[in-house]
Write a protein that holds these residues in place. Structure first.
Motif, PDB file in Angstrom:
ATOM      1  N   TYR A  63      75.288 -22.524  34.609  1.00  0.00           N
ATOM      2  CA  TYR A  63      74.137 -23.419  34.481  1.00  0.00           C
ATOM      3  C   TYR A  63      73.045 -22.666  33.726  1.00  0.00           C
ATOM      4  CZ  TYR A  63      70.988 -27.235  35.731  1.00  0.00           C
ATOM      5  OH  TYR A  63      70.152 -28.333  35.673  1.00  0.00           O
ATOM      6  N   PRO A  64      72.494 -23.247  32.661  1.00  0.00           N
ATOM      7  CA  PRO A  64      71.497 -22.519  31.853  1.00  0.00           C
ATOM      8  C   PRO A  64      70.173 -22.333  32.580  1.00  0.00           C
ATOM      9  CG  PRO A  64      71.712 -24.778  31.094  1.00  0.00           C
ATOM     10  CD  PRO A  64      72.770 -24.590  32.142  1.00  0.00           C
ATOM     11  N   ASP A  65      69.268 -21.575  31.980  1.00  0.00           N
ATOM     12  CA  ASP A  65      67.947 -21.376  32.580  1.00  0.00           C
ATOM     13  C   ASP A  65      67.264 -22.703  32.824  1.00  0.00           C
ATOM     14  OD1 ASP A  65      67.815 -21.535  29.667  1.00  0.00           O
ATOM     15  OD2 ASP A  65      65.661 -21.161  29.875  1.00  0.00           O
ATOM     16  N   ALA A  66      67.472 -23.645  31.924  1.00  0.00           N
ATOM     17  CA  ALA A  66      67.022 -25.030  32.060  1.00  0.00           C
ATOM     18  C   ALA A  66      67.823 -25.835  31.050  1.00  0.00           C
ATOM     19  CB  ALA A  66      65.521 -25.163  31.794  1.00  0.00           C
ATOM     20  N   VAL A  67      68.286 -26.996  31.461  1.00  0.00           N
ATOM     21  CA  VAL A  67      69.078 -27.820  30.542  1.00  0.00           C
ATOM     22  C   VAL A  67      68.185 -28.390  29.444  1.00  0.00           C
ATOM     23  CG1 VAL A  67      70.302 -30.013  30.320  1.00  0.00           C
ATOM     24  CG2 VAL A  67      70.927 -28.406  32.135  1.00  0.00           C
ATOM     25  N   ARG A  68      68.565 -28.105  28.211  1.00  0.00           N
ATOM     26  CA  ARG A  68      67.922 -28.685  27.027  1.00  0.00           C
ATOM     27  C   ARG A  68      69.066 -29.223  26.174  1.00  0.00           C
ATOM     28  NH1 ARG A  68      65.449 -23.928  28.245  1.00  0.00           N
ATOM     29  NH2 ARG A  68      66.884 -22.769  26.897  1.00  0.00           N
ATOM     30  N   GLY A  69      69.272 -30.542  26.247  1.00  0.00           N
ATOM     31  CA  GLY A  69      70.509 -31.077  25.708  1.00  0.00           C
ATOM     32  C   GLY A  69      70.372 -32.183  24.692  1.00  0.00           C
ATOM     33  N   ILE A  70      71.512 -32.527  24.101  1.00  0.00           N
ATOM     34  CA  ILE A  70      71.601 -33.621  23.140  1.00  0.00           C
ATOM     35  C   ILE A  70      72.732 -34.554  23.544  1.00  0.00           C
ATOM     36  CG2 ILE A  70      70.657 -32.289  21.208  1.00  0.00           C
ATOM     37  CD1 ILE A  70      73.584 -31.907  20.231  1.00  0.00           C
ATOM     38  N   TYR A  71      72.629 -35.797  23.105  1.00  0.00           N
ATOM     39  CA  TYR A  71      73.672 -36.794  23.328  1.00  0.00           C
ATOM     40  C   TYR A  71      74.694 -36.710  22.204  1.00  0.00           C
ATOM     41  CZ  TYR A  71      75.898 -41.387  22.952  1.00  0.00           C
ATOM     42  OH  TYR A  71      76.808 -42.405  22.812  1.00  0.00           O
ATOM     43  N   VAL A  72      75.993 -36.798  22.560  1.00  0.00           N
ATOM     44  CA  VAL A  72      77.077 -36.703  21.592  1.00  0.00           C
ATOM     45  C   VAL A  72      78.086 -37.818  21.852  1.00  0.00           C
ATOM     46  CG1 VAL A  72      78.923 -35.242  20.666  1.00  0.00           C
ATOM     47  CG2 VAL A  72      76.793 -34.192  21.482  1.00  0.00           C
ATOM     48  N   THR A  73      78.347 -38.653  20.865  1.00  0.00           N
ATOM     49  CA  THR A  73      79.337 -39.721  21.012  1.00  0.00           C
ATOM     50  C   THR A  73      80.748 -39.148  20.990  1.00  0.00           C
ATOM     51  OG1 THR A  73      79.570 -40.106  18.641  1.00  0.00           O
ATOM     52  CG2 THR A  73      77.803 -41.312  19.783  1.00  0.00           C
ATOM     53  N   GLY A  74      81.702 -39.964  21.386  1.00  0.00           N
ATOM     54  CA  GLY A  74      83.093 -39.555  21.293  1.00  0.00           C
ATOM     55  C   GLY A  74      83.500 -39.310  19.851  1.00  0.00           C
ATOM     56  N   HIS A  75      83.003 -40.161  18.937  1.00  0.00           N
ATOM     57  CA  HIS A  75      83.297 -39.980  17.517  1.00  0.00           C
ATOM     58  C   HIS A  75      82.823 -38.614  17.035  1.00  0.00           C
ATOM     59  CE1 HIS A  75      84.797 -43.965  16.484  1.00  0.00           C
ATOM     60  NE2 HIS A  75      83.859 -44.486  17.250  1.00  0.00           N
ATOM     61  N   SER A  76      81.597 -38.241  17.412  1.00  0.00           N
ATOM     62  CA  SER A  76      81.054 -36.950  16.969  1.00  0.00           C
ATOM     63  C   SER A  76      81.789 -35.789  17.615  1.00  0.00           C
ATOM     64  CB  SER A  76      79.559 -36.862  17.294  1.00  0.00           C
ATOM     65  OG  SER A  76      78.810 -37.778  16.512  1.00  0.00           O
ATOM     66  N   ALA A  77      82.103 -35.922  18.906  1.00  0.00           N
ATOM     67  CA  ALA A  77      82.786 -34.836  19.611  1.00  0.00           C
ATOM     68  C   ALA A  77      84.186 -34.596  19.053  1.00  0.00           C
ATOM     69  CB  ALA A  77      82.859 -35.142  21.103  1.00  0.00           C
ATOM     70  N   GLY A  78      84.789 -35.647  18.489  1.00  0.00           N
ATOM     71  CA  GLY A  78      86.136 -35.504  17.967  1.00  0.00           C
ATOM     72  C   GLY A  78      86.221 -35.425  16.457  1.00  0.00           C
ATOM     73  N   GLY A  79      85.052 -35.365  15.796  1.00  0.00           N
ATOM     74  CA  GLY A  79      85.036 -35.366  14.337  1.00  0.00           C
ATOM     75  C   GLY A  79      84.353 -34.154  13.749  1.00  0.00           C
ATOM     76  N   GLU A  80      84.096 -34.251  12.445  1.00  0.00           N
ATOM     77  CA  GLU A  80      83.500 -33.136  11.725  1.00  0.00           C
ATOM     78  C   GLU A  80      82.084 -32.822  12.199  1.00  0.00           C
ATOM     79  OE1 GLU A  80      84.671 -30.934   9.484  1.00  0.00           O
ATOM     80  OE2 GLU A  80      86.619 -31.782  10.014  1.00  0.00           O
ATOM     81  N   ARG A  81      81.365 -33.823  12.678  1.00  0.00           N
ATOM     82  CA  ARG A  81      79.980 -33.591  13.088  1.00  0.00           C
ATOM     83  C   ARG A  81      79.886 -32.626  14.258  1.00  0.00           C
ATOM     84  NH1 ARG A  81      76.604 -38.756  12.992  1.00  0.00           N
ATOM     85  NH2 ARG A  81      77.126 -38.401  10.811  1.00  0.00           N
ATOM     86  N   PHE A  82      80.962 -32.510  15.010  1.00  0.00           N
ATOM     87  CA  PHE A  82      80.946 -31.584  16.144  1.00  0.00           C
ATOM     88  C   PHE A  82      80.616 -30.172  15.689  1.00  0.00           C
ATOM     89  CE2 PHE A  82      83.260 -29.486  19.833  1.00  0.00           C
ATOM     90  CZ  PHE A  82      82.335 -29.900  20.780  1.00  0.00           C
ATOM     91  N   ASN A  83      81.111 -29.795  14.524  1.00  0.00           N
ATOM     92  CA  ASN A  83      80.834 -28.452  13.999  1.00  0.00           C
ATOM     93  C   ASN A  83      79.346 -28.239  13.759  1.00  0.00           C
ATOM     94  OD1 ASN A  83      83.588 -27.727  13.920  1.00  0.00           O
ATOM     95  ND2 ASN A  83      83.836 -28.774  11.958  1.00  0.00           N
ATOM     96  N   SER A  84      78.697 -29.226  13.148  1.00  0.00           N
ATOM     97  CA  SER A  84      77.268 -29.091  12.856  1.00  0.00           C
ATOM     98  C   SER A  84      76.429 -29.130  14.126  1.00  0.00           C
ATOM     99  CB  SER A  84      76.811 -30.183  11.881  1.00  0.00           C
ATOM    100  OG  SER A  84      76.993 -31.475  12.444  1.00  0.00           O
ATOM    101  N   LEU A  85      76.887 -29.877  15.124  1.00  0.00           N
ATOM    102  CA  LEU A  85      76.153 -29.930  16.388  1.00  0.00           C
ATOM    103  C   LEU A  85      76.274 -28.613  17.145  1.00  0.00           C
ATOM    104  CD1 LEU A  85      77.044 -33.563  17.548  1.00  0.00           C
ATOM    105  CD2 LEU A  85      74.873 -32.758  16.589  1.00  0.00           C
ATOM    106  N   ILE A  86      77.442 -28.023  17.124  1.00  0.00           N
ATOM    107  CA  ILE A  86      77.597 -26.697  17.735  1.00  0.00           C
ATOM    108  C   ILE A  86      76.716 -25.684  17.012  1.00  0.00           C
ATOM    109  CG2 ILE A  86      79.198 -24.744  17.969  1.00  0.00           C
ATOM    110  CD1 ILE A  86      81.319 -26.660  18.849  1.00  0.00           C
ATOM    111  N   ASP A  87      76.680 -25.793  15.705  1.00  0.00           N
ATOM    112  CA  ASP A  87      75.836 -24.890  14.913  1.00  0.00           C
ATOM    113  C   ASP A  87      74.366 -25.069  15.285  1.00  0.00           C
ATOM    114  OD1 ASP A  87      75.666 -22.931  12.706  1.00  0.00           O
ATOM    115  OD2 ASP A  87      74.533 -24.514  11.689  1.00  0.00           O
ATOM    116  N   LEU A  88      73.949 -26.314  15.504  1.00  0.00           N
ATOM    117  CA  LEU A  88      72.564 -26.592  15.918  1.00  0.00           C
ATOM    118  C   LEU A  88      72.247 -25.882  17.220  1.00  0.00           C
ATOM    119  CD1 LEU A  88      69.854 -28.212  15.758  1.00  0.00           C
ATOM    120  CD2 LEU A  88      71.052 -30.053  16.989  1.00  0.00           C
ATOM    121  N   LEU A  89      73.153 -25.971  18.191  1.00  0.00           N
ATOM    122  CA  LEU A  89      72.909 -25.330  19.483  1.00  0.00           C
ATOM    123  C   LEU A  89      72.970 -23.814  19.390  1.00  0.00           C
ATOM    124  CD1 LEU A  89      73.266 -28.299  20.395  1.00  0.00           C
ATOM    125  CD2 LEU A  89      74.321 -27.406  22.471  1.00  0.00           C
ATOM    126  N   ASP A  90      73.836 -23.306  18.527  1.00  0.00           N
ATOM    127  CA  ASP A  90      73.923 -21.851  18.349  1.00  0.00           C
ATOM    128  C   ASP A  90      72.626 -21.274  17.792  1.00  0.00           C
ATOM    129  OD1 ASP A  90      76.476 -21.623  19.331  1.00  0.00           O
ATOM    130  OD2 ASP A  90      77.458 -21.583  17.364  1.00  0.00           O
TER     131      ASP A  90
END
Length: 399
Positions: A63-90
Motif C-alpha cells: 500500500y503506497p504512502d497515499a493512493v494517487r491514482g488514475i482510471y484505466v479502461t479495459g481497452h487501455s489496460a490491454g492496448g498500447e496506451r498501457f505503456n504510456s500510462l505506466i510511463d506516466l506513473l514511473d
C-alpha cells in the motif's frame, strides 16, 4: 469427539468458511463418516488467535504512502496506451491504477477460463491479465479493480427478471442504459463472484461503482415492474427500502471478500454527503461509509450546479473542492469507524456545459483540486478521464 478429529474438522471448517470450498468438502466427508452434522461445527468455539486461511495471489503489492491514482479502461489496460500510462506513473508521484474488470456495459474485460459462468459476458480487452499484473508489480503500481455493479445492460438483457420492466420490456434510461435490481441477492452474488475473480487475479482493492438505483428512480418506482425480494414486507417506505438494499449489498460484499485480504471501496455521488440520503438512488453516505474501507466521492466540479453558493462550479475547481471537503470531513468525523476518503477529481474538460459554463482543464485546474484536498487533510485522490489521457507536468504531491 476425540481431540485430533476435532482439530481436523475445525481446520476444514475454517477453510469452508473462509475460502468457500465447493461441493463435498473434506470436512463434510469427515463429519459424515463420524455422524457429525456440519451445523454442529458452526457452534464450535474457535480461539481468536487460531490461524485463518486467506487467499494468496502470489503477487506482492505494498500500500503506497497515499493512493494517487488514475482510471484505466479495459481497452487501455490491454492496448498500447498501457505503456504510456505506466510511463506516466514511473515519472510522477502517481502510484495507482483503477482498472475496469467489469465495465459500464456489464462486460468482463478479459476472457476467463473456458468453464467460467462469465465466459459469455467476457471481452478480450485485456488479452493477458497475468502479464498485466506482473507489469504492475514490477513497476510498483498499486492495483484496484473497478466493478460496475447495478448499471448492467448485458445482464439485464440476458435476465430481464433481474431488471426493471416497462410494457413487458427491459426499461432503459435516456442514454439507452439498463440497470439490474439492487433488491435481489442473486444480483449481489453475481457481482461478488466477479469481485472474487479480481481478487484472485491479484488486485488489492475492489472498487464498486454504480452502487445505486437508476437516477430519478423515485419518479418511476411505482410504474416499473420489478421484485423487491426480501425487502417486500415491513413498514418502511420505498425510499428506506432502497437505502437498506444498497447499504446491505455493500456490507454483504465486504464480508464475502474478507478471505481475499482486499480492501473494499465504493464510488458515490458527491452530493450524497451533503444530504441525509439520496431518495431516488438509495445512497446514504454515512451508512455506506460505515461499511467500506475507502469512500470515493465523485466531486468533479463540472457535475455540480449552483452548489455551495458557487454559480458555475466548473469555473472554480479550488473553491468547489474546498467547500465539499469541509462538508465531508464533518460527516465522516461523526462516524465511529470512518473509512479513508479518496475522492475522484476532474482531469477532463466539460465542454458539454456550454460556452461560459466551463473552462479547459489542465495543470492549474488539476492542481487546484489536489491543493484543496490537501489543505483539508484529505491525502488520497483518483483522477478521472474517460479516454485515459491525463494532464502532463502536474505536481501531484504539491511539494
Amino acid at each position: 469427539m476425540g481431540k485430533p478429529l476435532l482439530k481436523c474438522l475445525t481446520i476444514c471448517f475454517i477453510m469452508i468458511m473462509t475460502l468457500g470450498v465447493p461441493e463435498a468438502t473434506h470436512a463434510e466427508k469427515l463429519a459424515s463418516a463420524h455422524s457429525i452434522k456440519i451445523t454442529e461445527l458452526r457452534k464450535l468455539e474457535i480461539p481468536a488467535n487460531f490461524l485463518r486461511f486467506t487467499f494468496q495471489s502470489g503477487y506482492h503489492f505494498e500500500y503506497p504512502d497515499a493512493v494517487r491514482g488514475i482510471y484505466v479502461t479495459g481497452h487501455s489496460a490491454g492496448g498500447e496506451r498501457f505503456n504510456s500510462l505506466i510511463d506516466l506513473l514511473d515519472k510522477t508521484d502517481l502510484n495507482t491504477m483503477v482498472i475496469d474488470v467489469k465495465d459500464d456495459h456489464g462486460y468482463l474485460t478479459y476472457v476467463p477460463e473456458s468453464d467460467s459462468p462469465f465466459k459469455d459476458i467476457s471481452q478480450r480487452y485485456i488479452k493477458d491479465p497475468e502479464a498485466m499484473m506482473r507489469r504492475l508489480e514490477e513497476h510498483k503500481i498499486y492495483p484496484i479493480a473497478r466493478i460496475v455493479v447495478f448499471k448492467d445492460s448485458v445482464l439485464a438483457e440476458k435476465r430481464p427478471d433481474l431488471s426493471f420492466l416497462e410494457n413487458g420490456r427491459v426499461w432503459k434510461n435516456r442514454r439507452g442504459e439498463a440497470f439490474v435490481n439492487p433488491f435481489l441477492k442473486e444480483v449481489w452474488d453475481y457481482n461478488i463472484a466477479i469481485a472474487e475473480k479480481a481478487a484472485k487475479l491479484g488486485f488489492k482493492e475492489i472498487q464498486f461503482d454504480y452502487v445505486r438505483f437508476p437516477e430519478g428512480f423515485e419518479r418511476r418506482d411505482e410504474d416499473l415492474i420489478y421484485s423487491t425480494g426480501e425487502y417486500k414486507d415491513g413498514n418502511k417506505d420505498n425510499v428506506q427500502k432502497r437505502v437498506d438494499a444498497v447499504t446491505d449489498f455493500v456490507a454483504y460484499a465486504r464480508e464475502k471478500l474478507q478471505p481475499y485480504d482486499v480492501d473494499v471501496s465504493v464510488d458515490i455521488f458527491g452530493y450524497s454527503a451533503t444530504i441525509s440520503e439520496a431518495p431516488g438512488i438509495g445512497q446514504n453516505f454515512s451508512r455506506i461509509a460505515e461499511n467500506v474501507d475507502v469512500i470515493s466521492s465523485m466531486i468533479y466540479p463540472s457535475h455540480w450546479t449552483s452548489y455551495f453558493g458557487i454559480a458555475k462550479p466548473d469555473l472554480h475547481p479550488y473553491e468547489l473542492v474546498t467547500a465539499y471537503a469541509k462538508v465531508e470531513n464533518e460527516v465522516l468525523g461523526k462516524l465511529e469507524n470512518k473509512p479513508t476518503s479518496r475522492p475522484w477529481l476532474q482531469d477532463f474538460t466539460a465542454s458539454y456545459l456550454g460556452a461560459g459554463n466551463y473552462k479547459v482543464y489542465g495543470k492549474e485546474e488539476v492542481e487546484a483540486q489536489i491543493k484543496a484536498l490537501y489543505e483539508n487533510g484529505i491525502n488520497e485522490f483518483l483522477l478521472w478521464n474517460a479516454g485515459n489521457r491525463y494532464t502532463q507536468n502536474v505536481n501531484y504531491k504539491m511539494e
